[in-house]
Design an enzyme around this catalytic site. Structure first.
Site, PDB file in Angstrom:
ATOM      1  CD  GLU A 187      -2.867  -1.022   2.233  1.00 21.19           C
ATOM      2  OE1 GLU A 187      -2.859  -0.163   3.333  1.00 21.19           O
ATOM      3  OE2 GLU A 187      -3.528  -1.847   2.574  1.00 21.19           O
ATOM      4  CD  GLU A 390      -3.638  -5.682   3.696  1.00 21.19           C
ATOM      5  OE1 GLU A 390      -4.656  -4.651   4.025  1.00 21.19           O
ATOM      6  OE2 GLU A 390      -2.513  -5.243   3.948  1.00 21.19           O
TER       7      GLU A 390
HETATM    8  O1  IFM Z   1      -4.255  -2.688   8.883  1.00 23.91           O
HETATM    9  C1  IFM Z   1      -4.434  -2.284   7.658  1.00 23.91           C
HETATM   10  C2  IFM Z   1      -3.146  -2.798   7.238  1.00 23.91           C
HETATM   11  O2  IFM Z   1      -1.760  -2.397   7.547  1.00 23.91           O
HETATM   12  C3  IFM Z   1      -2.917  -2.397   5.766  1.00 23.91           C
HETATM   13  N1  IFM Z   1      -4.210  -2.583   4.472  1.00 23.91           N
HETATM   14  C4  IFM Z   1      -5.645  -2.173   5.409  1.00 23.91           C
HETATM   15  C5  IFM Z   1      -5.609  -2.399   7.180  1.00 23.91           C
HETATM   16  C6  IFM Z   1      -7.124  -2.537   7.283  1.00 23.91           C
HETATM   17  O3  IFM Z   1      -6.827  -0.964   8.371  1.00 23.91           O
END
Ligand code: IFM
Length: 487
Positions: A187, A390
């Site tokens: 990210e 994710e």
């Molecule tokens: O916890 C975070 C993660 O570190 C990065 N992506 C989003 C998740 C939830 O906010």
């Protein structure tokens, strides 16, 4: 209930009859059923074995930055409890695990030789995973920049990209014999724009021009890092980057709202997709942000070729869509709010919460956003496989007196989103895996420990782990290599 009991109670894992088969959504053989974590969010042991401070240690130590002053100093104590955590994964039946490597453990000042004690932790973890039949996916950077590098300029400074490439090389050399799947950055949008524009994440700076400089240097870091990894990894290694792509929807079809959506797409998505996958920034992005940064000065000859180093798959992190319209004054609460916009060049775009169910983060639940994102990436890059690196939700979880965590909302969320992934696969998109965020309840950045995303509940005072109902549900999906049709 233990996973073993759950298995005994469910001996009918293969689909029994024709009607049931009709309702069953089977995933391809070899599909990666995983969960994901990151170093600062779970490891703890902030001062052990030579680890130095990262920007998150500093940020947590700054009053008012993190909910209740929480820090990742202990977190889920995974640095000491990794065996137990691998056993939980094995019991759940995961065949893949995505974790990140803490740069300040491996190269405490962000330069120089690797610290073997730091690397040893990951060697032990990976060996245990492999022994349990779990494929490790290592992410090199999940937001924990060594503080020493921030002190001399951080991501807005060009040299940080080169420092990252050196770190990638050291780490790839050390773990490349065991780790076959590598992700450069997690990210980068958050690193650049929450870290340097809105300042709700470490290092907490609020300069839109610096945020754009950070974005460019993250693109460069990704490309240089990927090239460094290729140099030292076996030819079979798979490289990726994990982007939190924004599924942007205009509130109405009016031209000004469509224009708002275009701007958010430019600085939210194409600012990374362009350089990393095509070796170019789109002209509209450059124009939107020309008053904030001198792109001609920032982008040096060869940068874009470097950023576009080939990858084997694209990681997509998805949680919720973004609904936008023209007109400022409405803060982007889904990205931590704050008085400074994380959207350089699109500061006057308003964000709206769509009607319907929300997670504990107050993010709207909409699995069609994931389907649409996958389709968009596939349309633009038909030859590039994708992996959902994710996806998950925060719930108001609690452990009942019987010791159970009945997170039915999370089960519904996982079911819907896995359904969207299955639809995409059926439509011909090569999706190689799905990683539920997260394995464990953990340190949720500026929200501290107030938000729980885990499949496994962590009672932080005792560090006792309890698989939630969602973990049992996920384990069953993994055993069956599929899910029931959505109701
Ligand atoms: O916890 C975070 C993660 O570190 C990065 N992506 C989003 C998740 C939830 O906010």
């Amino acid at each position: 209930m233990t996973f073993v009991q759950a298995r005994q109670a469910d001996p009918s894992a293969p689909v029994a009859d024709a009607a049931a088969a009709e309702d069953f959504r089977r995933f391809p053989e070899g599909f990666l059923w995983g969960s994901a974590t990151s170093a600062y969010q779970i490891e703890g042991a902030a001062n052990e074995d030579g680890r130095s401070a990262s920007i998150w240690d500093t940020f947590c130590g700054t009053p008012g930055k993190v909910h209740r002053g929480d820090t990742g100093a202990v977190a889920a104590d995974h640095y000491h409890r990794w065996r137990e955590d691998v056993a939980l994964m094995r019991d759940m039946g995961l065949n893949a695990y995505r974790f990140s490597i803490a740069w300040p453990r491996v190269q405490p000042t962000g330069r120089g030789p690797a610290v073997e004690r730091g690397l040893d932790f990951y060697r032990r973890l990976v060996d245990d995973l492999l022994e349990a039949g779990i494929t490790p996916l290592a992410t090199l950077y999940h937001w924990d920049l060594p503080q020493d590098l921030e002190d001399i300029g951080g991501w807005p400074r060009r040299d940080t990209a080169q420092r990252f490439a050196d770190y990638a090389l050291l780490t790839g050399r050390a773990l490349g014999d065991r780790v076959s799947h590598w992700t450069t950055l997690n990210e980068p949008w958050c690193s650049a724009f929450l870290g340097y524009a809105s300042g709700v994440h470490a290092p907490g700076r609020t300069d839109a021009g610096d945020a754009l400089r950070a974005a460019h240097h993250l693109n460069l870091a990704h490309g240089l890092g990927a090239a460094a990894l290729r140099d030292v990894l076996p030819r079979t290694a798979r490289l990726s980057v994990a982007l939190n792509l924004h599924q942007v929807r205009a509130l109405t079809g009016e031209p000004e709202d469509l224009e708002a959506a275009r701007r958010i797409d430019a600085v939210g998505n194409r600012i990374f997709l362009g350089p990393m996958l095509r070796g170019a920034y789109d002209p509209d992005l450059l124009q939107d942000t020309a008053h904030l940064v001198d792109w001609d000065d920032l982008v040096r000859p060869g940068d874009l070729e470097a950023a576009a180093a080939p990858i084997d798959e694209l990681g997509i992190n998805y949680y919720t869509p973004a609904v936008v319209s023209a007109g400022g004054g409405v803060r982007d609460d889904a990205h931590g709010g704050g008085d400074h916009s994380p959207w350089p060049g699109a500061e006057d775009v308003a964000f709206h919460q769509p009607p319907g169910e929300l997670t504990a983060m107050r993010w709207s639940i909409d699995a069609t956003g994931l389907r649409d994102l996958i389709d968009r990436v596939h349309q633009d890059h038909p030859d590039l496989p994708v992996v959902i690196t994710e996806n998950g939700m925060a719930c108001e979880d609690y452990r009942s007196p019987e010791g159970e965590v009945n997170d039915t909302d999370r089960i519904a969320y996982l079911h819907q989103h896995l359904g969207a992934v299955h639809q995409a696969i059926e439509a011909g998109v090569p999706v190689s895996g799905y990683f539920a965020w997260s394995l464990l309840d953990n340190f949720e950045w500026a929200y501290g420990y107030a938000k729980r995303f885990g499949l496994v509940y962590v009672d932080f005072p005792s560090q006792c782990r309890t698989p939630k109902a969602s973990a049992h549900w996920y384990a069953r999906a993994i055993r069956r290599n599929g899910i029931d049709r959505l109701p």
